[in-house]
Scaffold this active site. Sequence first.
Site, PDB file in Angstrom:
ATOM      1  N   CYS A   3       0.814  -1.229   0.000  1.00  0.00           N
ATOM      2  CA  CYS A   3       0.000   0.000   0.000  1.00  0.00           C
ATOM      3  C   CYS A   3       0.848   1.281   0.000  1.00  0.00           C
ATOM      4  O   CYS A   3       1.637   1.518   0.923  1.00  0.00           O
ATOM      5  CB  CYS A   3      -0.932   0.006   1.205  1.00  0.00           C
ATOM      6  SG  CYS A   3      -1.912   1.517   1.305  1.00  0.00           S
TER       7      CYS A   3
ATOM      8  N   SER B  23      -4.133   8.375   5.711  1.00  0.00           N
ATOM      9  CA  SER B  23      -2.682   8.594   5.731  1.00  0.00           C
ATOM     10  C   SER B  23      -2.307  10.056   5.973  1.00  0.00           C
ATOM     11  O   SER B  23      -1.367  10.351   6.721  1.00  0.00           O
ATOM     12  CB  SER B  23      -2.062   8.099   4.431  1.00  0.00           C
ATOM     13  OG  SER B  23      -2.618   8.777   3.318  1.00  0.00           O
TER      14      SER B  23
HETATM   15  N1  GSH Z   1      -7.476   7.817   1.527  1.00  0.00           N
HETATM   16  C1  GSH Z   1      -6.904   6.668   2.164  1.00  0.00           C
HETATM   17  C2  GSH Z   1      -6.651   5.599   1.135  1.00  0.00           C
HETATM   18  C3  GSH Z   1      -6.154   4.300   1.766  1.00  0.00           C
HETATM   19  C4  GSH Z   1      -6.373   3.106   0.841  1.00  0.00           C
HETATM   20  O1  GSH Z   1      -6.982   3.220  -0.230  1.00  0.00           O
HETATM   21  N2  GSH Z   1      -5.870   1.951   1.281  1.00  0.00           N
HETATM   22  C5  GSH Z   1      -6.098   0.727   0.507  1.00  0.00           C
HETATM   23  C6  GSH Z   1      -4.822  -0.074   0.333  1.00  0.00           C
HETATM   24  S1  GSH Z   1      -3.578   0.810  -0.557  1.00  0.00           S
HETATM   25  C7  GSH Z   1      -7.051  -0.175   1.280  1.00  0.00           C
HETATM   26  O2  GSH Z   1      -6.949  -0.310   2.469  1.00  0.00           O
HETATM   27  N3  GSH Z   1      -7.956  -0.807   0.552  1.00  0.00           N
HETATM   28  C8  GSH Z   1      -8.846  -1.778   1.130  1.00  0.00           C
HETATM   29  C9  GSH Z   1     -10.252  -1.596   0.694  1.00  0.00           C
HETATM   30  O3  GSH Z   1     -10.574  -0.546   0.096  1.00  0.00           O
HETATM   31  O4  GSH Z   1     -11.048  -2.495   0.954  1.00  0.00           O
HETATM   32  C10 GSH Z   1      -5.611   7.085   2.895  1.00  0.00           C
HETATM   33  O5  GSH Z   1      -4.992   8.052   2.448  1.00  0.00           O
HETATM   34  O6  GSH Z   1      -5.241   6.458   3.905  1.00  0.00           O
END
Ligand code: GSH
Length: 227
Positions: free
Chosen positions: A12, A70
């Site tokens: 990620c 994040s």
């Molecule tokens: N806006 C979020 C995006 C985080 C994100 O998209 N994480 C992904 C992995 S890179 C995730 O956990 N996806 C799991 C899902 O959507 O089920 C941040 O900045 O933390």
Amino acid sequence: MSKLTLISHHLCPYVQRAAIALLEKGVPFERIDIDLADKPDWFLKISPLGKVPLLRIQEDDGREEVLFESSVICEYLEETQAGIALHPTDALARAHHRGWMEFGSSVLSDLWGYETAQDAAQLEAKHKALVAKFATVERVLADGPYFAGVNFSLVDTVFGPIFRYFDLFDTLGDSPIFDGLERVKRWRKALSERGSVRGAVGEDYPQRLMEFLDKHNSILLRLPAAA
Ligand SMILES: N[C@@H](CCC(=O)N[C@@H](CS)C(=O)NCC(=O)O)C(=O)O
């Protein structure tokens, strides 16, 4: 002193932002990588959006807090941890940096479409979108080596993980994205050499990214040079 745990996933790029900020500030933390295809119940209970990263903060007196998103995690670390400053002190400059962090998130959205493209037309569309985004970045970069010059900042924590994708993608046979973008190329190199950026993923990262491409039947793996 509070104990920090970064709930993560191996690939990620959002997790990597927080990991890089923690490494830059020299803050000890534990990292727990979870399987996003089979999210554990304990994770679903504490993650409002079911996404990583999460930062779990455990105080000595037993109190516990969890942060999600994040950029929120990075800003919290910036406000609470000593070590090098990762945001400019000037409010206007800081606002610009937040804007470019958001820009990095929009690059990640194009990158997702690029790496999961199933056919040549989809790949071409996302390739063009990425070239246009990096041409925009080229226009705002100055002398480097980092986004804001000699000082490493949160914008660098966003783009280090972005550039990392291309260490693998460059070997797969699509035409180059960064041709003619000399400042972007120099920035990419500087970030790839930074200890915190290197340390934000495991050694098996390229292999895991290959597995991801394979799982998504990415056309990147079916280009003539990748065969
Ligand atoms: N806006 C979020 C995006 C985080 C994100 O998209 N994480 C992904 C992995 S890179 C995730 O956990 N996806 C799991 C899902 O959507 O089920 C941040 O900045 O933390």
